[in-house]
Design a protein around this motif. Structure first.
Motif, PDB file in Angstrom:
ATOM      1  N   MET A 268      38.736  57.452  60.578  1.00 25.77           N
ATOM      2  CA  MET A 268      38.961  56.584  61.722  1.00 25.77           C
ATOM      3  C   MET A 268      37.364  56.168  61.434  1.00 25.77           C
ATOM      4  O   MET A 268      36.323  57.387  62.133  1.00 25.77           O
ATOM      5  CB  MET A 268      39.079  56.429  63.391  1.00 25.77           C
ATOM      6  N   ASN A 269      36.375  54.944  62.141  1.00 24.62           N
ATOM      7  CA  ASN A 269      35.057  55.106  62.113  1.00 24.62           C
ATOM      8  C   ASN A 269      34.205  55.078  64.052  1.00 24.62           C
ATOM      9  O   ASN A 269      35.374  55.484  64.418  1.00 24.62           O
ATOM     10  CB  ASN A 269      34.614  53.894  61.498  1.00 24.62           C
ATOM     11  N   ASP A 270      33.537  55.573  63.748  1.00 22.79           N
ATOM     12  CA  ASP A 270      32.751  55.476  64.734  1.00 22.79           C
ATOM     13  C   ASP A 270      33.265  54.424  65.981  1.00 22.79           C
ATOM     14  O   ASP A 270      33.717  54.622  67.202  1.00 22.79           O
ATOM     15  CB  ASP A 270      31.427  55.810  65.334  1.00 22.79           C
ATOM     16  N   ALA A 271      33.642  53.026  65.649  1.00 18.12           N
ATOM     17  CA  ALA A 271      33.724  51.756  66.520  1.00 18.12           C
ATOM     18  C   ALA A 271      35.467  51.793  67.005  1.00 18.12           C
ATOM     19  O   ALA A 271      34.783  51.721  68.361  1.00 18.12           O
ATOM     20  CB  ALA A 271      33.083  50.553  65.851  1.00 18.12           C
ATOM     21  N   ILE A 272      35.501  52.682  65.635  1.00 16.83           N
ATOM     22  CA  ILE A 272      37.304  52.076  66.596  1.00 16.83           C
ATOM     23  C   ILE A 272      37.021  53.613  67.159  1.00 16.83           C
ATOM     24  O   ILE A 272      37.959  53.086  68.416  1.00 16.83           O
ATOM     25  CB  ILE A 272      37.983  52.626  64.816  1.00 16.83           C
ATOM     26  N   THR A 273      37.235  54.858  67.124  1.00 12.93           N
ATOM     27  CA  THR A 273      37.439  55.814  68.083  1.00 12.93           C
ATOM     28  C   THR A 273      36.593  55.137  69.351  1.00 12.93           C
ATOM     29  O   THR A 273      37.485  55.583  70.422  1.00 12.93           O
ATOM     30  CB  THR A 273      36.605  56.677  67.771  1.00 12.93           C
ATOM     31  N   LEU A 274      35.397  55.050  69.704  1.00  8.02           N
ATOM     32  CA  LEU A 274      34.831  54.132  70.765  1.00  8.02           C
ATOM     33  C   LEU A 274      35.362  53.198  71.508  1.00  8.02           C
ATOM     34  O   LEU A 274      35.888  53.323  73.251  1.00  8.02           O
ATOM     35  CB  LEU A 274      33.486  53.899  70.752  1.00  8.02           C
ATOM     36  N   ARG A 275      36.275  52.280  70.369  1.00  7.58           N
ATOM     37  CA  ARG A 275      37.251  50.985  71.592  1.00  7.58           C
ATOM     38  C   ARG A 275      38.302  52.292  71.850  1.00  7.58           C
ATOM     39  O   ARG A 275      38.347  51.658  72.733  1.00  7.58           O
ATOM     40  CB  ARG A 275      37.407  50.877  70.779  1.00  7.58           C
ATOM     41  N   ALA A 276      38.799  52.974  70.768  1.00  8.29           N
ATOM     42  CA  ALA A 276      39.912  53.704  71.645  1.00  8.29           C
ATOM     43  C   ALA A 276      40.050  55.166  72.473  1.00  8.29           C
ATOM     44  O   ALA A 276      40.349  54.407  74.013  1.00  8.29           O
ATOM     45  CB  ALA A 276      40.668  55.284  70.423  1.00  8.29           C
ATOM     46  N   LEU A 277      38.825  55.248  73.051  1.00  8.69           N
ATOM     47  CA  LEU A 277      38.494  55.687  74.314  1.00  8.69           C
ATOM     48  C   LEU A 277      38.387  55.035  75.260  1.00  8.69           C
ATOM     49  O   LEU A 277      38.867  55.172  76.641  1.00  8.69           O
ATOM     50  CB  LEU A 277      36.846  56.722  73.976  1.00  8.69           C
ATOM     51  N   ALA A 278      37.520  54.158  74.924  1.00  8.39           N
ATOM     52  CA  ALA A 278      37.633  53.106  76.458  1.00  8.39           C
ATOM     53  C   ALA A 278      39.027  52.738  77.184  1.00  8.39           C
ATOM     54  O   ALA A 278      38.838  52.474  78.389  1.00  8.39           O
ATOM     55  CB  ALA A 278      37.008  51.587  75.776  1.00  8.39           C
ATOM     56  N   LEU A 279      39.993  52.415  75.953  1.00  6.12           N
ATOM     57  CA  LEU A 279      41.978  51.767  75.820  1.00  6.12           C
ATOM     58  C   LEU A 279      41.860  52.739  76.977  1.00  6.12           C
ATOM     59  O   LEU A 279      42.526  52.983  77.999  1.00  6.12           O
ATOM     60  CB  LEU A 279      42.035  52.086  75.094  1.00  6.12           C
ATOM     61  N   ILE A 280      41.699  54.759  76.135  1.00 10.87           N
ATOM     62  CA  ILE A 280      42.281  55.309  76.216  1.00 10.87           C
ATOM     63  C   ILE A 280      42.003  55.413  78.194  1.00 10.87           C
ATOM     64  O   ILE A 280      42.950  55.581  79.354  1.00 10.87           O
ATOM     65  CB  ILE A 280      41.588  57.036  76.392  1.00 10.87           C
ATOM     66  N   GLU A 281      40.689  55.484  78.472  1.00 13.55           N
ATOM     67  CA  GLU A 281      40.116  55.500  80.075  1.00 13.55           C
ATOM     68  C   GLU A 281      40.101  54.655  81.047  1.00 13.55           C
ATOM     69  O   GLU A 281      40.638  55.234  81.537  1.00 13.55           O
ATOM     70  CB  GLU A 281      38.334  55.386  79.607  1.00 13.55           C
ATOM     71  N   GLY A 282      41.104  53.818  80.763  1.00 15.57           N
ATOM     72  CA  GLY A 282      41.438  52.205  81.374  1.00 15.57           C
ATOM     73  C   GLY A 282      42.647  52.261  81.411  1.00 15.57           C
ATOM     74  O   GLY A 282      43.866  51.608  82.122  1.00 15.57           O
ATOM     75  N   THR A 283      44.256  53.496  80.948  1.00 15.69           N
ATOM     76  CA  THR A 283      45.149  53.280  80.686  1.00 15.69           C
ATOM     77  C   THR A 283      45.535  54.094  82.001  1.00 15.69           C
ATOM     78  O   THR A 283      45.557  55.494  81.638  1.00 15.69           O
ATOM     79  CB  THR A 283      46.296  53.778  79.356  1.00 15.69           C
ATOM     80  N   ASP A 284      46.459  54.035  82.345  1.00 16.00           N
ATOM     81  CA  ASP A 284      47.569  54.715  83.596  1.00 16.00           C
ATOM     82  C   ASP A 284      48.663  55.032  83.103  1.00 16.00           C
ATOM     83  O   ASP A 284      49.791  55.401  83.567  1.00 16.00           O
ATOM     84  CB  ASP A 284      47.438  54.308  84.569  1.00 16.00           C
ATOM     85  N   ASP A 285      49.720  54.185  81.802  1.00 14.36           N
ATOM     86  CA  ASP A 285      50.636  54.695  81.353  1.00 14.36           C
ATOM     87  C   ASP A 285      51.086  55.272  80.646  1.00 14.36           C
ATOM     88  O   ASP A 285      50.466  55.717  78.720  1.00 14.36           O
ATOM     89  CB  ASP A 285      51.507  52.903  80.257  1.00 14.36           C
ATOM     90  N   PRO A 286      52.036  56.492  81.369  1.00 12.30           N
ATOM     91  CA  PRO A 286      52.286  57.891  80.268  1.00 12.30           C
ATOM     92  C   PRO A 286      52.845  57.470  78.815  1.00 12.30           C
ATOM     93  O   PRO A 286      52.220  58.310  77.824  1.00 12.30           O
ATOM     94  CB  PRO A 286      53.044  57.997  80.909  1.00 12.30           C
ATOM     95  N   ASP A 287      53.747  56.755  78.828  1.00 11.92           N
ATOM     96  CA  ASP A 287      54.511  56.416  77.819  1.00 11.92           C
ATOM     97  C   ASP A 287      52.499  55.681  76.292  1.00 11.92           C
ATOM     98  O   ASP A 287      53.231  55.953  75.278  1.00 11.92           O
ATOM     99  CB  ASP A 287      55.004  55.375  77.363  1.00 11.92           C
ATOM    100  N   GLY A 288      52.403  54.275  77.271  1.00 11.00           N
ATOM    101  CA  GLY A 288      51.189  54.212  75.619  1.00 11.00           C
ATOM    102  C   GLY A 288      50.026  55.214  75.544  1.00 11.00           C
ATOM    103  O   GLY A 288      49.861  55.281  74.931  1.00 11.00           O
ATOM    104  N   LEU A 289      50.071  57.048  76.724  1.00  9.27           N
ATOM    105  CA  LEU A 289      48.967  57.049  76.201  1.00  9.27           C
ATOM    106  C   LEU A 289      49.441  58.492  75.143  1.00  9.27           C
ATOM    107  O   LEU A 289      49.079  58.871  73.745  1.00  9.27           O
ATOM    108  CB  LEU A 289      48.826  58.288  77.386  1.00  9.27           C
ATOM    109  N   ARG A 290      51.063  58.833  75.586  1.00 10.61           N
ATOM    110  CA  ARG A 290      52.013  59.556  74.280  1.00 10.61           C
ATOM    111  C   ARG A 290      51.733  58.627  72.968  1.00 10.61           C
ATOM    112  O   ARG A 290      51.307  59.335  72.010  1.00 10.61           O
ATOM    113  CB  ARG A 290      53.087  59.483  75.025  1.00 10.61           C
ATOM    114  N   LYS A 291      52.022  57.164  72.542  1.00 11.05           N
ATOM    115  CA  LYS A 291      51.894  57.621  71.760  1.00 11.05           C
ATOM    116  C   LYS A 291      50.300  56.917  71.339  1.00 11.05           C
ATOM    117  O   LYS A 291      49.971  56.791  69.808  1.00 11.05           O
ATOM    118  CB  LYS A 291      52.378  55.422  71.862  1.00 11.05           C
ATOM    119  N   ILE A 292      49.445  56.440  72.084  1.00 10.68           N
ATOM    120  CA  ILE A 292      48.046  56.801  71.216  1.00 10.68           C
ATOM    121  C   ILE A 292      47.354  58.058  70.821  1.00 10.68           C
ATOM    122  O   ILE A 292      47.176  57.828  69.855  1.00 10.68           O
ATOM    123  CB  ILE A 292      46.680  56.252  72.780  1.00 10.68           C
ATOM    124  N   ALA A 293      48.619  59.404  71.611  1.00  6.46           N
ATOM    125  CA  ALA A 293      48.497  60.247  71.580  1.00  6.46           C
ATOM    126  C   ALA A 293      48.706  60.787  69.834  1.00  6.46           C
ATOM    127  O   ALA A 293      48.189  61.188  68.844  1.00  6.46           O
ATOM    128  CB  ALA A 293      48.153  61.338  72.166  1.00  6.46           C
TER     129      ALA A 293
END
Length: 157
Positions: free
Chosen positions: A1-26
């Motif tokens: 992954m490139n830096d821009a994608i990583t930064l977008r993913a990190l921003a998404l993670i920060e705003g996510t409270d859904d455990p299943d969504g976080l498990r899928k992202i991980a």
């Protein structure tokens, strides 16, 4: 992954409270070899799982338990539960459990969290974040154990 994608993913993670969504992202990040995103998603997951009020000792204790159970379950590819710790909390509640583990022999959980760069989730670091809840002897023991492990009072290297 490139830096821009990583930064977008990190921003998404920060705003996510859904455990299943976080498990899928991980899981997706691990599959793609992005350990930064995978770790961030897991740490966020452990912060949304506790039902206790954020900022409380009880919340911090359960965050620590979920982090250690989740990490060990992932590493061992089977469900791991800290049964004895959970039973002790049921009997003695979170504060007494922290006191007993900090004053006792260095626990395997402490070592496992430190080895995995999660020293801030040790019960020793938790006690120091809540100094109004503990006597000086417990705080001193927590500081000493963290220092001996090469960590500061927040559990960081």
């Amino acid at each position: 992954m490139n830096d821009a994608i990583t930064l977008r993913a990190l921003a998404l993670i920060e705003g996510t409270d859904d455990p299943d969504g976080l498990r899928k992202i991980a899981a997706n990040a691990r599959r793609q070899g992005n350990e930064v995103v995978a770790r961030a998603a897991k740490l966020r997951l452990y912060s949304v799982l506790p039902s206790e009020e954020p900022g409380t000792l009880e919340y911090d204790v359960w965050q620590s338990i979920f982090a250690l159970e989740g990490t060990l379950s992932e590493e061992r590819d089977k469900t791991i539960r800290l049964s004895r710790t959970r039973q002790k909390i049921s009997r003695d509640l979170e504060q007494q459990t922290v006191e007993d583990l900090v004053l006792g022999k260095q626990s395997e959980g402490f070592d496992l969290l430190v080895e995995r760069d999660m020293g801030e989730l040790t019960f020793e670091a938790l006690a120091l974040r809540h100094p109004d809840r503990f006597e000086a002897a417990i705080l001193d023991a927590a500081k000493s154990r963290l220092s001996a492990a090469g960590l500061d009072e927040q559990g960081k290297k």
